[in-house]
Design an enzyme around this catalytic site. Structure first.
Site, PDB file in Angstrom:
ATOM      1  CB  CYS A   4      -0.403  -0.208   0.519  1.00  0.00           C
ATOM      2  SG  CYS A   4      -2.633   1.018   0.939  1.00  0.00           S
TER       3      CYS A   4
ATOM      4  CD  GLU B  97      -0.831  -6.464   5.204  1.00  0.00           C
ATOM      5  OE1 GLU B  97      -0.875  -6.670   4.144  1.00  0.00           O
ATOM      6  OE2 GLU B  97      -1.648  -5.271   5.225  1.00  0.00           O
TER       7      GLU B  97
ATOM      8  CG  HIS C 239      -3.312  -3.820   3.558  1.00  0.00           C
ATOM      9  ND1 HIS C 239      -2.691  -3.078   3.962  1.00  0.00           N
ATOM     10  CD2 HIS C 239      -4.515  -2.851   3.051  1.00  0.00           C
ATOM     11  CE1 HIS C 239      -2.641  -1.960   3.724  1.00  0.00           C
ATOM     12  NE2 HIS C 239      -3.844  -1.441   3.457  1.00  0.00           N
TER      13      HIS C 239
HETATM   14  N1  GLN Z   1      -1.382   6.626   2.535  1.00  0.00           N
HETATM   15  C1  GLN Z   1      -2.222   5.599   1.730  1.00  0.00           C
HETATM   16  C2  GLN Z   1      -2.975   5.694   0.938  1.00  0.00           C
HETATM   17  O1  GLN Z   1      -4.116   6.474   1.657  1.00  0.00           O
HETATM   18  C3  GLN Z   1      -1.569   4.279   1.821  1.00  0.00           C
HETATM   19  C4  GLN Z   1      -2.627   4.017   2.689  1.00  0.00           C
HETATM   20  C5  GLN Z   1      -1.896   2.881   3.483  1.00  0.00           C
HETATM   21  O2  GLN Z   1      -0.763   2.095   3.061  1.00  0.00           O
HETATM   22  N2  GLN Z   1      -3.135   1.584   4.163  1.00  0.00           N
HETATM   23  O3  GLN Z   1      -2.929   5.685  -0.170  1.00  0.00           O
END
Ligand code: GLN
Length: 633
Positions: A428, A557, A555
């Site tokens: 992410c 995970e 994600h």
């Molecule tokens: N801050 C980034 C976004 O909002 C990444 C978010 C995250 O890593 N969950 O896109």
């Protein structure tokens, strides 16, 4: 429907969530279908707006629910998929009651905690318990409800009252209350103290709840006389008092609930033995003792299940994890390195992948800020230590995150991994970081940035998504399960995912790679191997000429399971140990099971034992070896 309520007493952090999940595992092993509900008595509607610093990670569900990390434990342990409604908060209950009040549903009545809030809680539990979560039709047999916090907290009072009424509503034989408590061991002689548990059970009774079972957390096995005392003072039969002593990894807990091991200490007067003789006995001989927690629970629930718990896979997993000794060092370059709960699912996913590759996971926590140039002058020791850890690692992981603290350091870590051909996984924010780094270093756009960190940048390579909200934070991100389509059939990620044409993974972000920049990034050698259904949203990046350089906007995970590690984590561990080719080869020949809980058909990795003595050293916690920071159960 049968209900098992798990409450906690004396102190928080007893591992109540893991205990409740393990009870679920044991009941599931007896052939029952199990679902779960977590109650969090805070006023937030959900965990989405809570800081991981304070509260641990925000777990994300398929339906986009941002929930307490304990739901992650339930999903991993029971291999189920929960819904946002499986996490009840005071905020959600009050919101639903107040909405009803505004609609005029209470017909002029005074709206009160009792009965309106307490009824809403009971109705919610009854409704949600019926939602199937294991992919089969119809409701589960048993619903495990975990009440967050500790008995006596002001916040949990409406829930305690509601649950007291609920036990009466569903009737005896359908409700089992398990109270998880602490039995501290005092001084060197090691005397186990029952008073804190006595007090907490008294508190529970005073609030109208009667425990059927006590699960006692202690450093050592509960002594017989201690059990007797607890039984007498808490009015709980001896066979309903479980011992939950410290174990080497959490996969032992469901096993421990079935059978526990007694060190000689507990059956012999060890004063009669010399110390060495005693240690030899402790090391080599254990007495096995039946605990049969499932029998006690089933009896309270009036269930006659004759099947013995099938825990073969858990046993091999727990034992294998203890035996691993070949380390794989992963540098976690993050913001919240002081609290490992902030990255709980990432740690679990790393662990699942390492165990699958028969490696002992060593997590090196690298505070991103310490890698930055500024810290070379401000705190040279920390700067040196951070770079040494990064350089000593076999692989680098930059997890998700929000806000600009540590971003410079994360960019330096991505640069280091790219230039030095060290296996890298960016999740992410980690993927966005890798894109920023590539745009700056390879495209030469030095001021390129994400608009999250520099809204006025001339070259925005990561931008705010059009559908996001800039005014409301709660539940306004791109959340939950979304589809990613592979663009290039033989890319590393597509192979790792078993050559599926698409995968479903969970998301939680507001920003995305700027689609206008994609052609020039591609020309410069960055491959966008996964995109959404529109082809406009970048989901996966890869550097084809690098041993393993992967970034994912989702994600992965959150869907990793013990025995079924996430594909990209498996890839990272395999690349970090020089075994990526073997894994890819293996993936191309193995038939992917279609019933797999991953909708994408990710392959199941089989565990088999390897020889090698047990290795325990400093810093081992639940099978994860770390450089000092604790790892949550
Ligand atoms: N801050 C980034 C976004 O909002 C990444 C978010 C995250 O890593 N969950 O896109």
């Amino acid at each position: 429907m049968k209900y098992v309520l798990v409450t906690g007493g004396v102190v928080s952090g007893l591992g109540k969530g893991v205990t409740a999940s393990s009870i679920g595992v044991l009941l599931k092993a007896c052939g029952l279908r199990v679902t779960s509900i977590k109650i969090d008595p805070y006023l937030n509607i959900d965990a989405g707006t809570m800081s991981p610093f304070e509260h641990g990670e925000v777990f994300v569900l398929d339906d986009g629910g941002e929930v307490d990390l304990d739901l992650g434990n339930y999903e991993r342990f029971l291999n189920i998929k929960l819904t946002r409604d499986n996490n009840i908060t005071t905020g959600k209950i009050f919101q639903s009651v107040l909405e009803k009040e505004r609609r005029g549903d209470y017909l002029g009545k005074t709206v009160q905690v009792v009965p309106h809030i307490t009824d809403a809680i009971q109705d919610w539990i009854e409704r949600v318990a019926l939602i199937p979560v294991d992919g089969k039709d119809g409701p589960a047999d048993v619903c495990v409800i975990e009440l967050g916090g500790t008995i006596g907290d002001i916040e949990s009072m409406p829930f305690i009252e509601a649950l007291g009424q609920f036990s009466y509503r569903v009737g005896a034989g359908n409700f089992c209350l398990i109270h998880v408590s602490l039995v501290p061991v005092l001084n060197v002689v090691g005397e186990q103290k029952t008073k804190p548990t006595q007090h907490s059970v008294r508190g529970l009774r005073g609030l109208g709840l009667t425990p059927n079972i006590l699960a006692c957390r202690s450093t050592t096995v509960l002594e017989e006389n201690v059990k007797l005392k607890l039984s007498q003072f808490c009015h709980v039969p001896g066979e309903n008092i479980f011992t939950l002593y410290d174990v080497s990894n959490i996969w032992h807990i469901p096993l421990l609930l079935k059978v526990y091991l007694i060190e000689p200490d507990n059956v012999l007067y060890h004063e009669e033995l010399s110390f060495i003789c005693y240690r030899v006995l402790v090391r080599f001989f254990f007495w096995k003792q039946d605990q049969k927690a499932h029998e006690a629970i089933l009896k309270v629930l009036n269930l006659s299940v004759t099947k013995k718990p099938a825990l073969k896979e858990w046993t091999s997993l727990a034992e294998l994890s203890d035996k691993l000794h070949k380390p794989v060092r992963i540098a976690m370059v993050g913001k919240y390195t002081g609290l490992s709960d902030s990255y709980l699912s990432v740690l679990k996913a790393l662990l699942h992948a390492s165990v699958a590759r028969h490696k002992k996971l060593v997590v090196e926590w690298v505070p991103a800020c310490d890698l930055e140039d500024a810290s070379a002058h401000e705190k040279p020791e920390a700067y040196k230590a951070a770079w040494n850890l990064l350089k000593g690692a076999d692989g680098v992981l930059v997890p998700g995150g929000f806000g600009d603290r540590g971003v410079k350091g994360k960019i330096l870590a991505a640069k280091y991994a790219r230039e030095n051909r060290v296996p890298f996984l960016g999740i992410c924010l980690g993927m966005q970081i890798a894109v920023i780094e590539f745009t700056r270093s390879v495209l030469g756009l030095k001021d390129s940035n994400s608009t999250e960190f520099d809204p006025d940048t001339e070259n925005p390579c990561v931008i705010f998504m059009p559908e996001g909200s800039k005014t409301h934070m709660g539940g306004t991100m791109r959340l939950g399960s979304r589809r990613t389509y592979f663009q290039i059939p033989d890319s590393v990620t597509s192979k790792l995912y078993g050559n599926q044409s698409y995968i479903d993974e969970r998301h939680r972000h507001r920003y995305e790679v700027n689609p206008e920049m994609v052609p020039s990034l591609e020309k410069a050698g960055l491959s966008f191997t996964g995109k959404d259904e529109t082809g406009q949203r970048m989901e996966i990046i890869e550097l084809p000429n690098h041993p393993y350089f992967i970034g994912v906007q989702f994600h992965p995970e959150f869907k990793s399971r013990p025995g079924e590690p996430s594909a990209v984590f498996l890839g990272l561990i395999a690349a970090a140990t020089g075994e990526l080719e073997a894994v890819l080869q293996d993936n191309s020949t193995r038939k992917m099971p279609s019933t797999n809980h991953h909708a994408n058909g990710n392959g199941t990795v089989k565990y088999h034992h390897q020889n090698g003595g047990a290795h325990r050293g400093n810093g081992v916690q639940n099978g994860i070896y770390t450089n000092g920071n604790g790892v949550h159960l």
